[in-house]
Enzyme design. Structure first.
Site, PDB file in Angstrom:
ATOM      1  N   LYS A  80       5.613   0.505  12.741  1.00 21.76           N
ATOM      2  CA  LYS A  80       5.034   1.147  11.561  1.00 21.76           C
ATOM      3  C   LYS A  80       4.231   2.381  11.954  1.00 21.76           C
ATOM      4  O   LYS A  80       4.313   3.436  11.319  1.00 21.76           O
ATOM      5  CB  LYS A  80       4.134   0.149  10.823  1.00 21.76           C
ATOM      6  N   ILE A  85       0.851  -1.199   0.000  1.00 24.70           N
ATOM      7  CA  ILE A  85       0.000   0.000   0.000  1.00 24.70           C
ATOM      8  C   ILE A  85       0.884   1.245   0.000  1.00 24.70           C
ATOM      9  O   ILE A  85       1.707   1.403   0.895  1.00 24.70           O
ATOM     10  CB  ILE A  85      -0.905   0.035   1.251  1.00 24.70           C
ATOM     11  N   GLU A 101       7.259 -14.073  12.968  1.00 25.01           N
ATOM     12  CA  GLU A 101       8.664 -13.677  13.050  1.00 25.01           C
ATOM     13  C   GLU A 101       9.390 -14.650  13.993  1.00 25.01           C
ATOM     14  O   GLU A 101       8.759 -15.315  14.819  1.00 25.01           O
ATOM     15  CB  GLU A 101       8.776 -12.264  13.643  1.00 25.01           C
TER      16      GLU A 101
END
Lengths: 428, 428
Positions: free
Chosen positions: B207, B138, B192
């Site tokens: 983020k 995005i 992760e």
């Protein structure tokens, strides 16, 4: 110290007022973000003395937008007059001839004259930016031209005329006819002076033509858009589509096929539960699909003072930061001739018709479809109203030509009353 | 003739492979769009000989990413190694010291060291771009930094960790417990190496910290994010929230208040019918709100080879076109100290508790809420299971401190069993 960047704004309607507000209210913010002050040098509009809710006293005035475009003290010509020909085009050409960058919200002008304007701008070393011309405040021109520039675009879709989406969702919400809601929208001032621009799909097709050029690296080709408006959509279609799990949207689609580019703006059925299906009122939505990025969906206000001015200012700030991108994402001279293809990609279709109350009526209808090579996915016959019964059919995927063939065969039976409706169902 | 722009790519995992694929497959497209060929000069990774599905034979090899970052024949250092410290940071610093632009997908490094790296880059005349670090494919960094640059941002929201959204929607879809779906996700390789990065909300908070810096012109401040993971979300909460018309999302919100910036990443209830509520699986969604543009919603793949590589290449093509934007949208030295505010903006809350099957149990619970100044919007008591009954409460808007006060008061009654759950309901 960097010189201020000076705007000349032609057109002081809703969007012009919004741009002036942002420049006045956010001077400090803008200078922090771009390292450069942005000032309005001069403005032009049809009437000087008019209460616009913002003061224009501090700005020089020009009666003639062409004179504004030529002014020594203007760095960016901001064209917010609209109209594909006449003053807007003459002023933009004058601005370019005098080495000014251009920011415009004028989709009609670019859809019809984008190629020659882009070539002139590039020859003169100027840029033309037009984020505000497509989908209001949604930064979709930027997303497509820059953010997704590493992709081969596979499909572009969008609901890009807020008035049409308002009409369609209002019909459904209030159970009103097209004519009733059209009259409402007219009274509310939602329609362009020429309503065909909205309900005929022309405005949305202008926008789609611009996105198509960027997406596929082709010259803007408005005439290649297969265009159908929403004028013939009935409340019966809306309600019965809803009954089958769909909503009707004026949807633009541009996709590459083996035969060239298929570009169409037409009413389509989309799943009611999909993001496009859930789009209410004047909101816009654009779907961008690329070979790497997959599907990106962007939603926002498609019109209005703030959103459109936000898009104009995004372009202005880009220029202030020194960003220079070709009008359609690559040099105008390198844009390919668009290979427009007729729309033959098969799709499921929604069909609605009225059948006479006669034995064998449904069988004759089904046979007409079968003879045309169209197979039925779902069918519903509703209770008779007087002597006729509404029938809905969702077909399996078929070419439009075969659907039209089926409709002709149905007309030749003696059981289908009036013209059946056929609307494409778009996969999203 | 313009020289090719030469990349040095450090890190050849999923994203690195995707970037190589785009450079190899779309060379002509890229050159048409930027006017400049883009080539890979050299690469670096932990292991040279490994089948990556793409050939790296034509590229120079460096064992040491720092050596790669210093190479004469590298113009842009593409950092795809990850990790906030160690090699990634050392290599980016070396690249900047040698005058290279940097494109990175490394949210952790920028969330913790963004300020010093941005200052170093600006001193050296380099840019750092990081579209791929936030929300995968995005183009949200671009939308916020550039497209919406004329707005004072009022709120930024997002579901930005695909793994968490996968876990939450999978729990609901399959009716499985958190532990069962966590184990599934681990087996599928969705987590992760340190799962707390995902389910603890750390990755999403990285983020959000980056978007907050751009949105509000403040220094990146990861520590200011009020952080809560999804580890304590039970299938009961998911099912009972659904029963009240909500879905649970790990939602980031950054908003300006009179007391400073409230930045939080935590499980929230959102209306099931809203765009955020309908987000399924690993998809990401970011909502940007500005004073002019209103609300923009962007949806797309949050991770994966193609989408992340698309974002990396968007940045590379920008640099090839000559676009130079400050790392966080304005010069690093001009970024303000973030005034982090504790989260006190009132919200409706969802409360779930188990009550003992005793007369007056519900009355005591309601009284505890009333004493804390929290009023009830909706309440449901379900049938008893053994000797306890689940109770759900949706409160009217209340400060979190008052909710906590109510929970303490409840604990002091003899009717509430275990720890009640309290989850914020976000208005969107």
């Amino acid at each position: 110290m960097t010189q201020p960047l000076r705007l000349g704004i032609a057109g002081l309607g809703t969007v012009g007022r919004g741009v002036i507000r942002i420049v006045q209210d956010h001077a400090a913010l803008i200078e922090k973000r771009t390292g450069r002050a942005i000032e309005i040098a001069a403005v032009s509009a049809r009437t000087r003395d008019k209460d616009r809710g913002v003061s224009i006293e501090a700005y020089e005035w020009e009666d003639d937008p062409v004179a504004l475009a030529r002014r020594e003290d203007v760095d960016i010509f901001v064209e917010l007059m609209g109209g594909s020909e006449g003053s807007a085009k003459a002023a933009v050409e004058a601005a370019i001839a005098h080495g000014k960058d251009v920011v415009t919200a004028n989709k009609a002008m670019l859809a019809l004259h984008g190629q020659s304007l882009a070539e002139a701008a590039e020859t003169a070393g100027c840029v033309i930016r037009f984020e505000a011309a497509v989908a209001g405040g949604i930064p979709v021109v930027k997303a497509l031209t820059e953010g997704l520039a590493g992709n081969a675009v596979t499909r572009v879709m969008g609901v890009m005329n807020g008035t049409c989406n308002y009409i369609l969702t209002r019909m459904e919400g209030a159970g009103l006819t097209y004519d009733a809601v059209f009259a409402e929208a007219e009274a509310l001032g939602y329609l362009e002076a020429d309503p065909a621009l909205d309900v005929g799909g022309i405005d949305a097709a202008h926008k789609l033509a611009l996105l198509t050029s960027i997406a596929y690296g082709t010259r803007v080709d408005f005439d290649a858009v297969a265009l159908e408006g929403i004028e013939r959509i009935s409340i019966a279609d809306i309600e019965q589509a809803a009954d089958m799990g769909y909503r009707i949207k004026l949807l633009g689609v541009a996709q590459r096929t083996g035969r060239g580019l298929e570009v169409r703006m037409s009413p389509c059925l989309v799943p009611a539960s999909s993001p496009l299906g859930q789009l209410e009122g004047p909101t816009n939505m654009v779907v961008l699909e690329g070979d790497s990025v997959g599907q990106i969906v962007m939603r926002g206000a498609g019109a209005g003072e703030g959103p459109t001015a936000s898009a104009v200012m995004g372009d202005v700030l880009d220029i202030a930061r020194g960003t220079r991108v070709s009008t359609f994402g690559q040099p105008a001279a390198s844009l390919a001739e668009p290979q427009a293809a007729t729309v033959t990609t098969p799709a499921a279709f929604y069909l609605r018709m009225e059948l006479q109350d006669k034995p064998g009526a449904l069988a004759k209808t089904a046979m007409a479809l079968g003879e045309a090579g169209v197979s039925i996915n779902r069918m519903r016959q509703y209770d008779h109203v007087d002597t006729t019964a509404p029938v809905l059919i969702v077909t399996h995927k078929a070419a439009r030509a075969d659907i039209d063939d089926a409709l002709r065969r149905m007309a030749q039976t003696d059981v289908v009353i009036g013209d059946p409706v056929a609307i494409r169902i778009e996969e999203i």
